[in-house]
Design a protein around this motif. Sequence first.
Motif, PDB file in Angstrom:
ATOM      1  N   HIS A 156       0.814  -1.207   0.000  1.00 34.08           N
ATOM      2  CA  HIS A 156       0.000   0.000   0.000  1.00 34.08           C
ATOM      3  C   HIS A 156       0.850   1.259   0.000  1.00 34.08           C
ATOM      4  O   HIS A 156       0.369   2.340   0.330  1.00 34.08           O
ATOM      5  N   CYS A 174      -7.248   0.685  -5.376  1.00 32.08           N
ATOM      6  CA  CYS A 174      -6.721  -0.448  -4.596  1.00 32.08           C
ATOM      7  C   CYS A 174      -7.811  -0.949  -3.653  1.00 32.08           C
ATOM      8  O   CYS A 174      -8.691  -0.188  -3.237  1.00 32.08           O
ATOM      9  N   CYS A 176      -7.656  -1.389  -0.664  1.00 30.26           N
ATOM     10  CA  CYS A 176      -7.598  -0.733   0.650  1.00 30.26           C
ATOM     11  C   CYS A 176      -8.416   0.553   0.670  1.00 30.26           C
ATOM     12  O   CYS A 176      -8.554   1.173   1.713  1.00 30.26           O
ATOM     13  N   CYS A 181      -1.873   2.323  -5.335  1.00 35.12           N
ATOM     14  CA  CYS A 181      -1.012   1.480  -4.491  1.00 35.12           C
ATOM     15  C   CYS A 181      -0.261   0.458  -5.360  1.00 35.12           C
ATOM     16  O   CYS A 181      -0.764   0.014  -6.400  1.00 35.12           O
TER      17      CYS A 181
HETATM   18 ZN   LIG Z   1      -3.797  -0.046  -1.158  1.00 33.70          ZN
END
Ligand SMILES: [Zn+2]
Length: 301
Positions: A156, A174, A176, A181
């Motif tokens: 990340h 991403c 996340c 990332c």
């Molecule tokens: Zn990420």
Amino acid sequence: MAAAGIDLGGTKIEARVFDDTWVEVARRRVPTPDRYEDLLSAIEALASFADTVAGCKVPLGVGSAGVFDPQGGPAVAANLAVNGHPFGADLTGRLRRPVSLMNDAVASALSEAVFGAGRGADVVVGLSLGTGVGGGVVRHRRPDEGALGVAGEVGHMAAAAHVIVDAGLPVFACGCGRRGCVEAYVSGPGLARMALHLTGEELTPEEVAAQRQGAMSTVWTCWCDLTAALIRQITLTVDPDIIVLAGGLSRVDGVLGDLRSAGAEDVFEGVRPARLALAEGGDASAARGAAYAALQAGGAL
Ligand SMILES: [Zn+2]
């Protein structure tokens, strides 16, 4: 003293029991339940299995996808039912023993530092290139997960902008919740996504890798350039004695040579190259590392 390690992933939970010379003496695998209570029960059953094999209440470690707060806060694990729960405390309660809970990439890095390609090195970084991109820092045979438990979450960090711009790739979202990332490009699914954008072909990561010297050479060059840039960033922040590559994409034939050609080991002109190696522990690494951490936590190592 025997020890057991559990590798907890999105699809399966696998327990491995090791004897006091670290030979694996038993193994059991079950599917990962979707509900948190069921998942705790499945791990409890695997712990009982390990106890029976070992003939005692065996020291136990768990290597799992996700981020685990060293101060016991809620777990963060996008694809597992443990997300948001005080997983470490609940495991300790259910299993009636201290449980060493750690990120699976950290557990694998510990195993490589003690038993694998990082043997004898003071500072080892494990870098896992698979369905996700993760990592772990090990100093003097002890995992260093940092204050928040996120040290080594290199998937990340930002992917190298110059490679993305030069290749004409978009800024990928991403898992996340952020954008751009490393994991969005360099993971297996990321490799497939790059192939789709650059060639229009819908292929699996394995198919892209198999054609890396042919139709997918531009895609593979991008992957190598982005991964090499990530490895240089790791060197510039941690400066480990060795970086050990693991995960599905690390098993592509010739990957180490391709990453070296892309400059993964080159830091500055005149500075000697960083050291890259492939993991030696295979599928057992996360369980073995978690088991080792459990013995360390108990003061046996
Ligand atoms: Zn990420």
